[in-house]
Scaffold this motif. Structure first.
Motif, mmCIF file in Angstrom:
data_model
loop_
_atom_site.group_PDB
_atom_site.id
_atom_site.type_symbol
_atom_site.label_atom_id
_atom_site.label_comp_id
_atom_site.label_asym_id
_atom_site.label_seq_id
_atom_site.Cartn_x
_atom_site.Cartn_y
_atom_site.Cartn_z
ATOM 1 N N UNK A 153 29.205 -30.477 71.606
ATOM 2 C CA UNK A 153 30.252 -29.615 72.128
ATOM 3 C C UNK A 153 30.180 -28.229 71.481
ATOM 4 N N UNK A 154 29.942 -28.193 70.181
ATOM 5 C CA UNK A 154 29.811 -26.913 69.479
ATOM 6 C C UNK A 154 28.605 -26.130 69.997
ATOM 7 N N UNK A 168 31.608 -36.041 63.741
ATOM 8 C CA UNK A 168 30.666 -34.922 63.650
ATOM 9 C C UNK A 168 29.563 -35.053 64.703
ATOM 10 N N UNK A 169 29.070 -36.263 64.898
ATOM 11 C CA UNK A 169 28.018 -36.481 65.899
ATOM 12 C C UNK A 169 28.524 -36.207 67.312
ATOM 13 N N UNK A 170 29.785 -36.483 67.573
ATOM 14 C CA UNK A 170 30.354 -36.231 68.891
ATOM 15 C C UNK A 170 30.698 -34.754 69.101
ATOM 16 N N UNK A 171 31.072 -34.060 68.035
ATOM 17 C CA UNK A 171 31.453 -32.659 68.163
ATOM 18 C C UNK A 171 30.263 -31.700 68.151
ATOM 19 N N UNK A 217 26.575 -21.573 73.272
ATOM 20 C CA UNK A 217 25.786 -21.062 74.390
ATOM 21 C C UNK A 217 26.623 -20.253 75.367
ATOM 22 N N UNK A 218 27.822 -20.726 75.656
ATOM 23 C CA UNK A 218 28.725 -20.007 76.561
ATOM 24 C C UNK A 218 29.131 -18.669 75.957
#
Length: 164
Positions: A14-15, A8-11, A20-21
């Protein structure tokens, strides 16, 4: 349990990046295209990065005191007789082409424009390869910025090119 927290901390970053994109793409899909005359100079240096700084050369109408506190300033863009006009409007006024200077990262210089009107300036990133050419063009003739106006009021410069 610890493995799920690590995933969860790594994703999470990325989320946030994907969100933002997606937000930017949605804004660009509903954006209108504007070609606005500019004046400018090229203050590139290692501390500021590769940015071309310019001032919008639109005709400013309305009460200049409306942009005294920049937080409440709003501009209403219009095309009249081949010119781009920016009317200073109260935040609650109806305007089909509203520009929010704060969201657009437009710097406001009170009273520096013609007739005591505020001046509006911005910057755009340019590549190191194109910077010398753009610098020469800014010094030699009229230029325009091609920008997109998103429904939320963000005026997003895309590129600078010679006028005409």
């Amino acid at each position: 349990m610890r493995r799920w927290l690590l995933v969860a901390a790594l994703l999470l970053p990325l989320a946030g990046l994907v969100a933002g994109i997606v937000r930017q793409q949605v804004a660009l899909d509903g954006a209108t295209r504007w070609v606005i005359p500019i004046t400018g100079h090229d203050p590139r240096d290692p501390l500021r990065g590769q940015y071309l700084r310019f001032a919008y050369a639109w005709q400013v109408d309305g009460d200049p005191r409306g942009c005294d506190p920049p937080r409440g300033c709003a501009l209403c863009l219009a095309r009249r007789q081949g010119l781009v006009t920016a009317t200073i409007a109260p935040p609650a006024a109806a305007c089909p082409n509203r520009v929010d200077p704060r969201l657009s990262r437009i710097d406001i210089s009170p009273g520096l424009g013609p007739r005591g009107q505020p001046g509006f300036s911005a910057r755009i990133f340019v590549s190191e390869a194109s910077a010398p050419r753009l610098e020469a063009q800014l010094r030699s003739g009229p230029m325009v910025v091609v920008a997109r106006l998103a429904p939320d009021g963000r005026l997003m410069p895309e590129r600078v090119e010679p006028a005409g």
